[in-house]
Scaffold this motif. Sequence first.
Motif, short mmCIF file in Angstrom:
data_model
loop_
_atom_site.label_atom_id
_atom_site.label_comp_id
_atom_site.label_asym_id
_atom_site.label_seq_id
_atom_site.Cartn_x
_atom_site.Cartn_y
_atom_site.Cartn_z
N CYS A 126 31.54 -11.38 7.32
CA CYS A 126 30.45 -12.23 6.84
C CYS A 126 30.72 -13.65 7.35
O CYS A 126 31.87 -14.05 7.52
CB CYS A 126 30.46 -12.20 5.31
N THR A 150 30.59 -16.16 5.70
CA THR A 150 31.40 -16.81 4.66
C THR A 150 32.88 -16.72 4.99
O THR A 150 33.65 -17.66 4.76
CB THR A 150 31.11 -16.16 3.29
N HIS A 198 34.76 -9.29 2.14
CA HIS A 198 34.11 -8.90 0.89
C HIS A 198 32.91 -7.99 1.13
O HIS A 198 31.95 -8.02 0.37
CB HIS A 198 33.77 -10.12 0.02
N GLU A 199 33.00 -7.24 2.23
CA GLU A 199 31.97 -6.21 2.48
C GLU A 199 32.73 -4.92 2.73
O GLU A 199 32.93 -4.50 3.85
CB GLU A 199 31.13 -6.60 3.70
N CYS A 204 31.57 -9.18 -3.31
CA CYS A 204 32.19 -10.51 -3.38
C CYS A 204 32.97 -10.78 -4.65
O CYS A 204 33.64 -11.80 -4.75
CB CYS A 204 31.10 -11.56 -3.25
N CYS A 212 27.62 -7.44 0.63
CA CYS A 212 27.36 -8.89 0.49
C CYS A 212 25.98 -9.22 1.06
O CYS A 212 25.09 -9.65 0.34
CB CYS A 212 28.43 -9.74 1.15
#
Length: 441
Positions: free
Chosen positions: A132, A134, A154-155, A180, A249
């Motif tokens: 991501c 992020t 976080h995926e 997440c 996410c």
Amino acid sequence: MPPRTHYVPYTTLNSDVNNTVMNDRVDRPTKFSKDEEHHLEQAALALQEWGVPLSIDEFLNLAKQYALSFNRSHLFSNGTPTTASNTTSPISIAAKAYAVDSESTPFKLFNLERRMPAADDVVIRIHYCGICHTDIHQVYNEWHSSKYPMVPGHEITGIVEQVGSSVKHFRVGDTAGVGCMVDSCRKCHLCKKDAEQNCLDSCLTYNSTELDKVTPTYGGYSNIITVKEHFVCKIPKNLPLDAAAPLLCAGITLYSPLRRYKADKNTRLAIVGLGGLGHIGVKLGAAMDAHVTVISTSESKRDDAMKLGAKAFLVSKDNEQMKAAENSIDLIIDTVSAPHDVAPLINLLKFEGVYCAIGAPTKPLEIGAFTLLTKRPTITGSLIGGMKETQEMLDFCGKHNITCDIEKIEATPETIKAAYDRTVKADVKYRFVLDILNAFK
Ligand code: NAP
Ligand code: ZN
């Protein structure tokens, strides 16, 4: 269960891959509080009544060993420290990951320990993890809140490998997804209305801590993770685990505002930025029957946008195109990751339309006062989504056969860096997904 007043960090670190993680165990106090001892004595008395030949002391000793071996640190309170060498049971799970030590150092192999499953925990063998934008903001400390060493990701999708004794909805071998968040207070008004992502105590999957505010969390560029059942989702059987990973996410981040602002056949929806978040927004918006316009910096993405389900395409740098489309859009979802001019976007809105920011550039948005006075837009934002809504999104994707368009890549420090560089240049179709299962061998 008594309130969780004292936590012991469960994750210990070891960045030297040659050391074994078992050497790095922390001391854990094992004396129970008065409350806990009272409950255990009641249990021991009940067992004696049923004819189990155990004294209360023997029972307490057994209970302590059990708590230690399953790393039920929430059962421990301050007391006599006992080292892990007093027991033969494992207290943690050795895991491998890729981490960075600072914003300017490369990814490296990193050993860590995941906790053994507590009663409400699920242990997941990670198969895939999306990259991501992020992760990129965080690794490079662009939001000035990064903590190192950092294991991003976080995926996450994978397969359940162990479950705690009170886990209800997962069995060993089930598919599982983690996004997440990995915990929240579960008591506040936001948690109670399924908005755990907005809980002031929510624990993010990485660059965050567990509820104890001490134990760091480490994300999905790693082969194993232990997560509370409440924060684990089921992946519908018809969705492949690699192309489903970014839904955890990117998927929920688009689904949540689309539902909140009731995207349907009457909605003129604009998605700004055709990247990881944007492309799934086009698919979700089209599946909700909205009329989708993609707004991109790049004419080269026009054909893809149409194939993904858009009905119209605007190049944001083309002033004439943008001017011609003014006052035509009900809902704008802006996924752009870099600082950009939002005034021309707000001009696209109809009277009282909604501009929803989900991208997180490093500079504040600038919106002219007269635009606000005359158009009366709702200027808002949205952060991922709650756990209930995340499962709802996955089920919606299962029903509509929606997955992400991905570039699946080998997971090494070098491939991750190359993927970051290409993502920053908006040169990915449309999400990099790391093949974690085949890494760390
Ligand atoms: P991404 O895959 O890199 O996509 C971002 C897109 O923004 C690019 O593909 C590009 O689209 C456009 N863009 C990039 N630089 C631009 C610029 N200078 N001017 C205008 N447009 C530009 O990133 P992502 O993973 O989708 O994430 C997007 C943002 O959302 C990030 O800031 C991320 O941190 C944030 N995020 C927020 C949440 C949340 O809960 N709110 C969740 C996840 C991520 P075109 O090529 O089409 O112009
Ligand atoms: Zn993300």
